[in-house]
Design an enzyme around this catalytic site. Structure first.
Site, PDB file in Angstrom:
ATOM      1  N   TRP A 193       0.827  -1.213   0.000  1.00  0.00           N
ATOM      2  CA  TRP A 193       0.000   0.000   0.000  1.00  0.00           C
ATOM      3  C   TRP A 193       0.857   1.256   0.000  1.00  0.00           C
ATOM      4  CZ3 TRP A 193      -1.201   3.264   4.553  1.00  0.00           C
ATOM      5  CH2 TRP A 193      -0.324   3.041   5.627  1.00  0.00           C
ATOM      6  N   ASP A 194       2.137   1.094   0.361  1.00  0.00           N
ATOM      7  CA  ASP A 194       3.049   2.232   0.339  1.00  0.00           C
ATOM      8  C   ASP A 194       2.943   3.002  -0.975  1.00  0.00           C
ATOM      9  OD1 ASP A 194       3.928   0.066   1.930  1.00  0.00           O
ATOM     10  OD2 ASP A 194       5.969   0.837   1.994  1.00  0.00           O
ATOM     11  N   GLU A 198       0.761  -1.858  12.440  1.00  0.00           N
ATOM     12  CA  GLU A 198       0.947  -3.316  12.464  1.00  0.00           C
ATOM     13  C   GLU A 198       1.203  -3.850  13.876  1.00  0.00           C
ATOM     14  OE1 GLU A 198       3.896  -3.945   9.453  1.00  0.00           O
ATOM     15  OE2 GLU A 198       2.411  -3.871   7.855  1.00  0.00           O
ATOM     16  N   LYS A 228       2.760   1.147  16.121  1.00  0.00           N
ATOM     17  CA  LYS A 228       3.990   1.027  15.337  1.00  0.00           C
ATOM     18  C   LYS A 228       4.182   2.245  14.448  1.00  0.00           C
ATOM     19  CE  LYS A 228       6.299  -2.070  12.040  1.00  0.00           C
ATOM     20  NZ  LYS A 228       6.090  -3.110  11.019  1.00  0.00           N
ATOM     21  N   GLN A 229       3.086   2.681  13.860  1.00  0.00           N
ATOM     22  CA  GLN A 229       3.171   3.746  12.867  1.00  0.00           C
ATOM     23  C   GLN A 229       1.836   4.464  12.817  1.00  0.00           C
ATOM     24  OE1 GLN A 229       3.200   0.089  10.406  1.00  0.00           O
ATOM     25  NE2 GLN A 229       2.987   1.560   8.752  1.00  0.00           N
TER      26      GLN A 229
END
Lengths: 800, 800
Positions: A361-362, A488, A592-593
């Site tokens: 998806w980046d 994640e 995580k992000q």
């Protein structure tokens, strides 16, 4: 790297002035060259020493069975990993029978320069053999942006301190011996001997090798030709074996004499075409290169990049490292995408084997937003690749019992390659990310033809996925259960806010697009009822909110989870996933992000300004940034909520991710998304391009309770420029509704210029601005609102 | 099988009167013999044809790497699978050079009988060779319950219609060739050639093979000796090779003459002891068997079983199949556990390779409850095995960042072998199940010494696990996030009610047990504060409840999930896990096996009678029984809520699980838990033994809001006997506080008799009953309350 003493900052180049074998693998990544079709890592010409030899063709892969100790229905059975194809870079050198190898003899000087405007990697070396003969070697290398099958090297050697017998071996090498990698799950699986020989050829100055990938049946052909110039007595001979073809040029040089070699290399591959067809293809490409010639290729390369930079450049005054980094990032994004031509843009581009060469998806969420404003035709191409994989995505949805399309979490050829479903199959947001990329591209460029074609296909089939994935609860609200969002360190959650908000966007975008192109509704089977159902569903999609804490929830119940014990976590326990079990990460408040923070970035209208401040303050102390995707999103929200110092710190972290090897895996390739992140942080953070499309509900009753953003129905874009104290100036262009807008901002004033297109209304910090072409508008920048700067988890402050 | 025409019901035997090769593998499982140390499948004496040859030694396994396409922290790296050890059963026969093989020639008659009282498997066959000679073969086989290393066979052959030359080959065979199994994840991995030869020996009538497991370093020795009787001229010779030892007996028989062979086989294994030590061990076992002799072994077998049945028998009048099934089940449970001696009781006993020979929570939750009442010393032994693995469980908890002990989800040697953490690592309830087994055993038997020793170790370390696994939320309630309960179609949930209620039991049981044995508190490091904290935590553990629906939730939010679309699910899509992805099962309301319903069974005091009725009615239409563990639990709750017809249907399903091969995997071995389920359904369902231990809170303030069961503080057990209309009588014994109570019930009256021990108070349908030894009390059975019978999902009514 950029802070390494061998690398001095430079606004338009990456320059290495001494060789440190300790960062050789990293240097191969940052000096990598690509055009999106072919990629060459920045390996030394002579092949060794190396970190990781790498020559990649987009979508050429090895397939391998995915093992499961306990199998399950719907698990992908076959994985894919990018393979190191035939290496056309290798030019070995012998000086008086001494192999030119920097590990031996004495290296007197070394310089490598990758120029972002010329697209050429230049190298200059002086080296003394163990027996005392000194030679000077220069090389220039390019992967052509103009001729996508072609790469070329201009190579020269001369002797400095006396006569020398020189042998230059220019090679094509298949099945190169690769170093074994560690057991780190993020490292690419090494596939030995991926290529089966089919044909080898050498004649005159020409070389050719044809192989077939052993596991995936893709035919790969590489051909080379050479122009040799040397003193009298210079001789050459060509020979070939199944895995190597070699032109050996010999000469005896006196000081002042020079042996020069231009090597043209052409690559081609096909899973369908016959051996003669692919052979002819590379010979044709080679003929084209010979005709163009070295200087012609250099000129064309410059022209392509001039065109790119004329729109894409970002000027940063006040931080020479970030100035360099944003151009470094844009250069590599362009290299990764320029000639992709309906192939994926992998997470590491074609710069290494990280993530097995998969696209995630980046691409749609980080890379394409930047390319939409800087090189939009590459976006149409990348999304056309997604569309080309639609049959597989439809089939995958069927397999999973869902409607519409389910695009893979990670893939090369469109088939799902993720073997861990809690962070793969159920990370369904990739589908909304693709839809958002379509929406963004169409809105920015005004490309109605794309919207009517591939765009509509993608929007409709992803909208159908969401409709079948969620359900209306007894509360009358549309819930999406059991999905994993961007973070994640959480998984299989109910109503992940990012996913739900993006799904809502997806449903509305599909409804809007079909309404604009009603002639395509019949062949897509879309009825008026289905469109109404999408709008109805979008309006009633759950947006979880904790009323007690007055913050949005990353997913339902997230804020009730046990907080992670950051005080008990030491710095060497990051990234957490290598030191704690998933189950424990998943059930605690640790991020995580950016996830909820990303939602505030991609779906800003779901939140009021006050909610953004409170949400950002809540999630900052939970977010550990174990992903390279995070810093740039946090930079944007920090800027938006007035924390300019923090925003700048995150910008620098994003900017230096690969240049400083912050995640210790630059050796495996460059993080395309993080490279994009520098642009995102600058343009969307400090430039304050917060939204390029207001999406007021078609029916006021559809307004969900959680949707409270400032809606300016006729403003095409909202800007809120505001610089950090470190910068004196920032200037860039963005595309909105087919116009090109330039924003040139200082500490106190921002100048808006419409460079092309008809008049357009935008807002500046909430003030409406009418833009007309070539009439700059100067507006004052208001001071940032003050609130306490949020804290990060212990030891996880931005790395700058 | 039992409904197969070849199998006629018989109250004390399993009898097969004709051979159907189509159910040969299933017959090998149901005719399997074991003593908990050694297991022989019911393979034909001559070895072939076979479904799955099987000889197993408890805890002898092969280890193998567990593969992960995407690795993760804390994933077990090594798996274990039971191996087929040296086969001592094989006795081949040649008649006039024709191999005796039922696939050739003509089978005139065939009968096999497994007698539950003698423990002997008898076989009688008449067979005609392709050349017309008819022989009669009889054999009797046992795995000795009295001498755990020993198995024995009495084998005889005679000719019927003329003279025949007979050769009998009695063998020990290692590394037998095994059939390959399917890709079904529930099938055991086949390990080829698991044994490395170390020594072979043959002399006189004696044979011996010694091997070492190739992957786990366990030494396995098998020795055999024979007594041969035949007419004049009978001769024999022994020979050996690394993987086979053979005694060949030859004779020429006239009609009326008979060749007889008694074969004694002794097994031994050790991972520690030397080859000579293990050799001597099996020779010693063999000497013991020779001394006892065949008839001595037969007598001792009978004596063991007489002792067992005197306490364990359940009499069922009105259904001869269930009468046979409950005895079949009890017989196999006893076989699986009798001589386990601090080894696990695997899910399939020693009857096959299903589930890789692993032990699960099935043992503590289904098998041990039955054995607690019928053969309690086996329970102490099985729990002592768990205690022996405590070091591994403590280490596993450390690895997972938890306190106390984390026992494995599946294992042979105590190390976690589950490679799928969402239904492995996080199914933490196994720890509470172990604690409950300790609590139950101690309460039933009054074994204070066990409580003070292994019991306390297990209770304290599991209580600590719960305390560290959960957390107190802002609501002041103790929550346990991210766990998987018994229902494997849900996973990684918040506050699984079964887990939470069992954790609460565990915390209280640990507190109670330490309080009873304060002298052990110091060495376990338990302080008064820790005990108080356990009680405090137990009192505040979340019990999720949906106030709108007025039902308890299997886990928080479960009742808000989308209901599974049963109407769209066809019967051939069961079991669902083979046709739908986990993620979809997990996020919808569909229940693989009793979970909330199991909680109502194991923690009855958490629920009022009305709540049980409503909960059962809610979960029945969601429960698909894709697990063999479910029917018996549903039978108990159906009986308790007055649905006697339904309870009986579930009882029959549980009873026939293996005998009718309802799950189509009886070939891999018998489901010990389901065999136990027949007893559970009869005794706890219709006998109404609903609770053997009221646990009133020590501090009334500890009474949680959800705890509303009828508390009779001084009643040791609550009975609520009530028969289904199909039965005229049910009689059984149970152990309570060291007493043995007999309940003999008809349709209208129940007779309670205290068979041993001091006076005791129980309740009968809520009425207090004082029991004194040998003074029967007759009480009337009240009619069942009436409520609409719940429906099952489409096509998932009980299979009877």
């Amino acid at each position: 790297m950029i802070t390494h003493e061998n690398f001095a900052p430079d606004p338009w180049q990456l320059r290495e002035t001494a060789l440190d074998l300790g960062v050789l693998a990293q240097s191969e990544s940052v000096f990598a060259q690509s055009n999106g079709h072919l990629g060459w890592r920045g390996n030394l010409d002579e092949g060794e020493p190396h970190g990781l030899p790498g020559s990649y063709l987009n979508s050429v892969y090895a397939s391998h069975p995915l093992p499961y100790a306990e199998a399950g229905y719907g698990y992908p059975e076959s994985g894919q990993t990018t393979v190191n194809v035939t290496d056309g870079k290798v030019i070995r050198l012998l000086v008086d029978d001494h192999p030119f190898d920097l590990r031996y003899g004495e290296l007197l000087s070394h310089e490598r320069v990758l120029d972002f405007r010329t697209g050429v990697l230049s190298r200059s070396v002086e080296w003394t053999t163990p027996s005392g003969r000194t030679v000077r070697l220069t090389s220039q290398r390019m992967v052509s942006l103009a001729q996508r099958a072609v790469a070329a090297i201009s190579y020269g050697v001369e002797t400095v301190n006396g006569p020398a017998t020189i042998a230059v071996q220019s090679e094509l090498v298949a099945n190169e011996q690769l170093p074994t990698t560690s057991g780190d799950p993020r490292m690419a699986a090494v596939i030995d001997s991926p290529l089966l020989p089919e044909e080898h050829y050498a004649n005159g100055t020409r070389l050719r090798l044809i192989h077939c990938t052993a596991t995936s049946g893709q035919r790969v052909a590489v051909a080379a030709d050479h122009i040799v110039q040397g003193p009298e007595g210079t001789a050459w001979a060509a020979e070939s074996e199944p895995d190597v073809a070699r032109l050996t040029v010999t000469a005896t040089l006196e000081p002042g004499q020079r042996l020069e070699l231009v090597k043209f290399v052409a690559y081609g591959w096909s899973a369908e075409r016959s051996l003669p067809a692919v052979r002819d293809q590379v010979e044709g490409g080679l003929a084209g290169a010979r005709t163009t010639g070295w200087q012609g290729l250099v000129d064309a390369q410059r022209a392509c990049l001039d065109e790119f930079w004329s729109c894409a450049d970002v000027e940063v005054e006040g931080d020479e490292e970030v100035q360099q980094a944003v151009r470094f990032g844009l250069f590599h994004l362009y290299q990764a995408s320029a000639r992709g031509e309906r192939r994926p843009i992998p997470a590491k581009g074609l710069t290494g084997t990280g993530y097995d060469g998969h696209a995630f998806w980046d691409t749609e969420s980080f890379v394409l937003p930047v390319l939409t404003h800087t090189a939009p035709y590459t976006v149409a191409s990348a999304l056309a690749w997604r569309q080309s994989t639609l049959p597989r995505a439809l089939e995958r949805a069927r397999q999973l019992g869902l409607e519409g399309a389910t695009f893979p979490w990670r893939t090369i050829n469109g088939a799902e390659c993720s073997a861990y479903w809690p962070a793969g199959t159920v990370a369904f947001h990739v589908n909304a990310d693709i839809a958002a990329a379509v929406e963004r591209y169409v809105f920015s460029t005004g490309d109605r033809e794309f919207q009517r074609g591939p765009g509509l296909d993608l929007l409709v089939h992803t909208a159908r996925l969401w409709r079948s994935l969620g359900h209306f609860g007894a509360d009358g609200v549309f819930h999406i259960d059991g999905v994993t969002g961007p973070d994640e360190y959480s998984a299989i959650a109910r109503d992940n806010l990012y996913t739900n908000a993006m799904a809502r966007r997806n449903l509305r975008a599909a409804a809007d697009a079909v309404s604009l192109h009603p002639d395509r509704a019949p062949d897509l089977g879309v009825s008026a009822e289905e469109i109404a159902d999408w709008r109805h569903t979008a309006a009633r999609t759950a947006i979880p909110y904790n009323r007690r804490l007055r913050v949005h929830e990353q997913s339902a119940g997230f804020t009730d989870q046990e907080p992670w014990d950051f005080e008990a976590t030491s710095e060497d326990q990051y990234p957490l996933l290598l030191h704690f079990p998933y189950f424990d990460l998943y059930r605690k408040q640790v991020v995580k992000q950016a996830d909820l923070v990303l939602a505030m970035f991609t779906c800003p209208d779901e939140f009021t300004a006050e909610e953004k401040v409170r949400n950002f303050a809540y999630y900052e102390p939970l977010t550990v940034r174990d992903s390279s995707l995070s810093a740039c999103c946090q930079a944007v929200l920090a800027a938006e909520t007035g924390h300019l110092r923090l925003a700048w710190a995150y910008t620098r972290e994003a900017a230096l991710m690969d240049l400083d090897d912050l995640e210790h895996n630059t050796r495996d390739g460059l993080h395309m998304a993080s490279l994009a992140g520098t642009w995102i942080a600058l343009v969307q953070g400090f430039g304050g391009l917060r939204r390029i499309r207001p999406t007021p509900p078609a029916d006021p009753r559809d307004q969900p309770s959680g949707m409270a953003g400032p809606v300016e129905p006729d403003a095409a874009a909202l800007f809120a420029p505001r610089l950090p104290s470190s910068l004196t100036r920032l200037a860039f262009n963005v595309r909105v509704q087919g116009r090109l807008i330039r924003l040139d901002m200082g500490q106190s004033t921002a100048r808006y210029t419409l460079l092309s297109g008809g008049p357009l209304t935008v807002t500046h910090h909430g003030t409406r601005v009418e833009l007309t072409v070539d009439t700059p508008t100067d507006l004052p920048v208001p001071p940032a609102p003050a609130s306490p700067e949020p804290r990060q988890p212990k030891g996880r402050a931005p790395r700058t």
